[in-house]
Design an enzyme around this catalytic site. Structure first.
Site, PDB file in Angstrom:
ATOM      1  CB  CYS A   1      -0.605   2.481   4.060  1.00 28.92           C
ATOM      2  SG  CYS A   1      -2.073   1.836   3.299  1.00 28.92           S
ATOM      3  CG  ASP A   2       3.210   1.190   4.365  1.00 31.09           C
ATOM      4  OD1 ASP A   2       2.715   1.638   5.410  1.00 31.09           O
ATOM      5  OD2 ASP A   2       3.042   0.020   3.971  1.00 31.09           O
TER       6      ASP A   2
ATOM      7  CB  CYS B   1      -0.919  -0.023   1.219  1.00 31.42           C
ATOM      8  SG  CYS B   1      -1.902   1.468   1.363  1.00 31.42           S
TER       9      CYS B   1
END
Ligand code: NAP
Length: 314
Positions: free
Chosen positions: A135-136, A132
């Site tokens: 997300c990261d 992701c």
């Protein structure tokens, strides 16, 4: 007993919830551990009609949820582990041991990111391996990143990651990309993106419990090399979340829930499916939402004709 239970809160489940709530059918929505589904792991959604400037994926899902709540949809958090579909009303078993009954069920559990299945991948998840970018990506400011895959997801993730990374390389197993033309062009025009085509990932290598490289093989020459990197983003597609349906409902060879062609109906009356869990082809937010609407409308019709139609006596 509930009239209708919806499992999953992506665009399909939430659209079904909006329609059923507006029809006064008081849907209960079971929200898993990834509320909002895959759109919450994407960046700006530019192709959902009605948002000419685009809209953040999480915000879009939050808005759909609020819309469903406004008309009376109820939400509970939980993981459905098993359905009992032998007789109506159907049973829904949750991982906390609770069991519920419902006359109709809409399954909209979506799909999850696929993994390569190579050594070092699972062990280093969260230590340099990710599925992701949204997300990261933030954690990779000024770092080198590899993105694995040749589809739209890989192009999108690679482009997004160039906001943070010093350098992004796309590793793809073939010469040709699967991605749509517009997404390919965007990636090809991005000066921070390099290409490692015709390369098969073999092993994720780590040092001091952090990813340090990806061992790959050149498919044309057979030569293996270790590419040094700080992070590896896997973007090779998704698999449907249907493990809890094994043996209960017909699945295809990839695990997608089978429905009557062009309809949300499964092989069991009162059990409907919508969104990515039953769609290996289109997999778009808008097609998911559309199929959620179809499931809700067919469900409404089913409930009208069901033995439980006279709700006052239940
Ligand atoms: P996808 O189109 O199925 O592409 C998966 C890619 O991963 C393919 O290039 C495939 O290689 C590669 N791959 C699969 N298994 C692999 C393995 N074991 N090892 C190495 N490579 C592997 O999946 P996706 O990119 O997630 O897209 C899914 C759907 O969502 C598509 O319909 C896409 O258009 C849509 N989507 C749209 C957008 C957008 O419009 N903004 C963004 C993301 C996704 P091969 O090509 O060799 O098979």
């Amino acid at each position: 007993m509930k009239k209708v239970l919806i499992i999953g809160t992506g665009p399909a489940g939430l659209t079904a919830a909006i329609y059923l709530a507006r029809a006064n059918l008081e849907p209960l929505v079971v929200e898993g551990y990834n509320p909002g589904g895959q759109l919450t792991t994407t960046t700006t959604v530019e192709n959902f009609p009605g948002f000419p400037e685009g809209i953040d994926g999480s915000e879009l899902m939050q808005r759909m949820r609020l819309q469903a709540e406004r008309f009376g949809a109820q939400f509970i958090q939980g993981e459905v582990t098993k359905l009992g579909l032998e007789a109506s009303p159907y049973q829904i078993h949750l991982s906390n041991g609770d069991t519920m009954n419902a006359v109709a069920i809409i399954i909209s559990t979506g799909a999850s990111a696929r993994l390569l299945g190579i050594p070092g991948e699972k062990e280093n998840m969260g230590r340099g391996v990710s599925t992701c970018a949204t997300c990261d990506g933030f954690f990779y400011r000024g770092k080198r990143i590899l993105v694995v895959g040749g589809g739209d997801s890989a192009m999108e993730e690679a482009n997004y990651l160039t906001r943070f990374a010093s350098e992004v390389s796309i590793v793809h197993r073939r010469e040709e990309l699967r991605a749509s033309k517009i997404m390919q062009e965007r990636a090809r025009k991005n000066p921070k993106i390099n290409w490692l085509l015709n390369r098969t990932p073999l092993e994720v290598v780590a040092e001091n419990e952090r990813v340090s490289g990806l061992r790959i093989r050149d498919n044309r020459t057979g030569v293996e090399e270790l590419v040094e990197t700080d992070g590896i983003f896997i973007a090779i597609g998704h698999q449907p979340n249907t493990a809890f349906l094994q043996g209960q409902l017909p699945l295809d060879e990839q695990g997608y829930l089978q429905v009557e062609r062009g309809s949300p109906r499964t092989s069991i009356p009162g059990i409907f499916a919508c969104g990515d869990v039953q769609d290996p082809h289109y997999r778009q937010a808008i097609t998911s939402a559309g199929s959620g609407c179809m499931a809700a409308m067919d469900c409404e019709r089913f409930l009208e004709g069901s033995a439980y139609h006279d709700w006052s006596s239940n």
